[in-house]
Every structure is written in structure tokens, then in C-alpha cells.
Design a protein around this motif. Structure first.
Motif, PDB file in Angstrom:
ATOM      1  N   ILE A 159       0.819  -1.202  -0.031  1.00 46.68           N
ATOM      2  CA  ILE A 159       0.025   0.036   0.088  1.00 46.68           C
ATOM      3  C   ILE A 159       1.046   1.571  -0.040  1.00 46.68           C
ATOM      4  O   ILE A 159       1.933   1.410   0.821  1.00 46.68           O
ATOM      5  N   LEU A 160       0.648   2.093  -0.888  1.00 49.77           N
ATOM      6  CA  LEU A 160       1.403   3.276  -1.003  1.00 49.77           C
ATOM      7  C   LEU A 160       0.722   4.487  -0.628  1.00 49.77           C
ATOM      8  O   LEU A 160      -0.445   4.696  -0.647  1.00 49.77           O
ATOM      9  N   ASP A 161       1.203   5.555   0.032  1.00 46.56           N
ATOM     10  CA  ASP A 161       0.619   6.390   0.395  1.00 46.56           C
ATOM     11  C   ASP A 161       0.968   7.672  -0.597  1.00 46.56           C
ATOM     12  O   ASP A 161       2.117   8.183  -0.550  1.00 46.56           O
ATOM     13  N   TRP A 162      -0.022   7.801  -1.416  1.00 48.86           N
ATOM     14  CA  TRP A 162       0.420   8.987  -2.606  1.00 48.86           C
ATOM     15  C   TRP A 162       0.825  10.173  -2.355  1.00 48.86           C
ATOM     16  O   TRP A 162       1.636  10.708  -2.918  1.00 48.86           O
ATOM     17  N   ARG A 163       0.013  10.736  -1.320  1.00 50.87           N
ATOM     18  CA  ARG A 163       0.456  12.090  -0.809  1.00 50.87           C
ATOM     19  C   ARG A 163       1.944  12.011  -0.198  1.00 50.87           C
ATOM     20  O   ARG A 163       2.654  12.905  -0.436  1.00 50.87           O
ATOM     21  N   GLN A 164       2.423  11.190   0.192  1.00 53.35           N
ATOM     22  CA  GLN A 164       3.700  11.179   0.882  1.00 53.35           C
ATOM     23  C   GLN A 164       4.687  11.041  -0.209  1.00 53.35           C
ATOM     24  O   GLN A 164       5.863  11.535  -0.561  1.00 53.35           O
ATOM     25  N   ALA A 165       4.442   9.951  -1.496  1.00 57.68           N
ATOM     26  CA  ALA A 165       5.218   9.822  -2.465  1.00 57.68           C
ATOM     27  C   ALA A 165       5.419  11.129  -3.266  1.00 57.68           C
ATOM     28  O   ALA A 165       6.376  11.322  -3.814  1.00 57.68           O
ATOM     29  N   LEU A 166       4.150  11.905  -3.739  1.00 61.77           N
ATOM     30  CA  LEU A 166       4.245  13.036  -4.500  1.00 61.77           C
ATOM     31  C   LEU A 166       5.040  14.058  -3.573  1.00 61.77           C
ATOM     32  O   LEU A 166       5.766  14.912  -4.103  1.00 61.77           O
ATOM     33  N   SER A 167       4.986  14.243  -2.262  1.00 62.02           N
ATOM     34  CA  SER A 167       5.683  15.157  -1.455  1.00 62.02           C
ATOM     35  C   SER A 167       7.293  14.926  -1.496  1.00 62.02           C
ATOM     36  O   SER A 167       8.121  15.791  -1.935  1.00 62.02           O
ATOM     37  N   ASP A 168       7.665  13.460  -1.718  1.00 63.51           N
ATOM     38  CA  ASP A 168       8.964  13.150  -1.962  1.00 63.51           C
ATOM     39  C   ASP A 168       9.482  13.440  -3.319  1.00 63.51           C
ATOM     40  O   ASP A 168      10.533  14.025  -3.497  1.00 63.51           O
TER      41      ASP A 168
END
Length: 140
Positions: A5-14
Motif C-alpha cells: 500500500i502506497l501513501d500517494w501524498r507522501q510519494a508526491l511530496s517526496d
């Protein structure tokens, strides 16, 4: 089978944090088709203003200018292009660049970008200052 499961908000922030900061003065390619007769490009100055320029090769031959433009109001950018990325070697009026043409070629400049849309001397000098990497040193 494993489910991740990916946290898309965190991935985009990174991804946003990983971007290199853009330089204040930079070339921005125009989204138009330039013809062989007229090549256009665009520079963004420190103020954020856009300057649409014509591009011509810079070599030891005399600089070709159109008679429709007042040469005293031209802003000339001597540009070095390495791996597709343009950087400004010198910015000044066309007469100064013509005088120092051999010097800027020696520093690696391969293109001359001409900004022709300055209508007054004040606009001409404002464009030069906006496109310079650093303000000129005081002459003391």
C-alpha cells in the motif's frame, strides 16, 4: 502474493522535495515550431519577466542584424549550450558584444540570442540588468 500500500501524498511530496531548484535566470523553450529562417527561444529574467529572443550562431563572422531594428536598443546574450542546456556567457548591448565577440567565443559561447522588443533606452537597460546573473561591480 504481497500487496503493498502506497501513501500517494507522501510519494508526491517526496518527488517534489527531490527536484533541483530552478535557476533565477533560465532559458525556457517555446512550444512553437521555429522555421529554419527564424529560430526563437525565451529567457526568464530574475524578475520573472519573459524575453522572447531570436537565435543565431555566434562565430567570428560579423553579426547579421535586420535594418528594421534600432541597434542601440538590442539586448544581446552570448550563450553557451552544453548537453542541450543553455547558459549565458555575457549580456549587454549589441555593440559591446560585437566588440568582445572573440572573447565570448573563447569563453565557450556558440549562440547569439537577440532581444529586439525594447522600445526605449530605459527598457533596454532594464532587460540587461534583469538578465545579468549578478549586478555589475561598482567602478571605484
Amino acid at each position: 502474493m504481497s500487496r503493498r500500500i502506497l501513501d500517494w501524498r507522501q510519494a508526491l511530496s517526496d518527488l517534489r522535495a527531490d527536484r533541483a531548484p530552478r535557476p533565477d535566470i533560465r532559458e525556457e523553450r517555446l512550444g512553437t515550431q521555429s522555421t529554419a529562417a527564424v529560430r526563437l527561444s525565451c529567457w526568464r529574467g530574475r524578475s520573472g519577466r519573459r524575453y522572447v529572443v531570436t537565435v543565431q550562431p555566434l562565430d567570428t563572422s560579423p553579426i547579421a542584424l535586420s535594418s528594421a531594428t534600432d541597434p542601440r536598443l538590442l539586448v544581446a546574450l552570448a550563450v553557451r549550450r552544453t548537453a542541450g542546456v543553455a547558459s549565458i556567457v555575457a549580456v549587454d548591448g549589441i555593440s559591446v558584444i560585437e566588440h568582445a565577440q572573440a572573447d565570448v567565443v573563447r569563453e565557450g559561447a556558440t549562440e547569439l540570442h537577440l532581444y529586439r522588443l525594447a522600445d526605449t533606452p530605459a527598457e533596454h537597460f532594464a532587460a540587461i540588468e534583469d538578465l545579468r546573473d549578478a549586478p555589475p561591480a561598482d567602478c571605484r
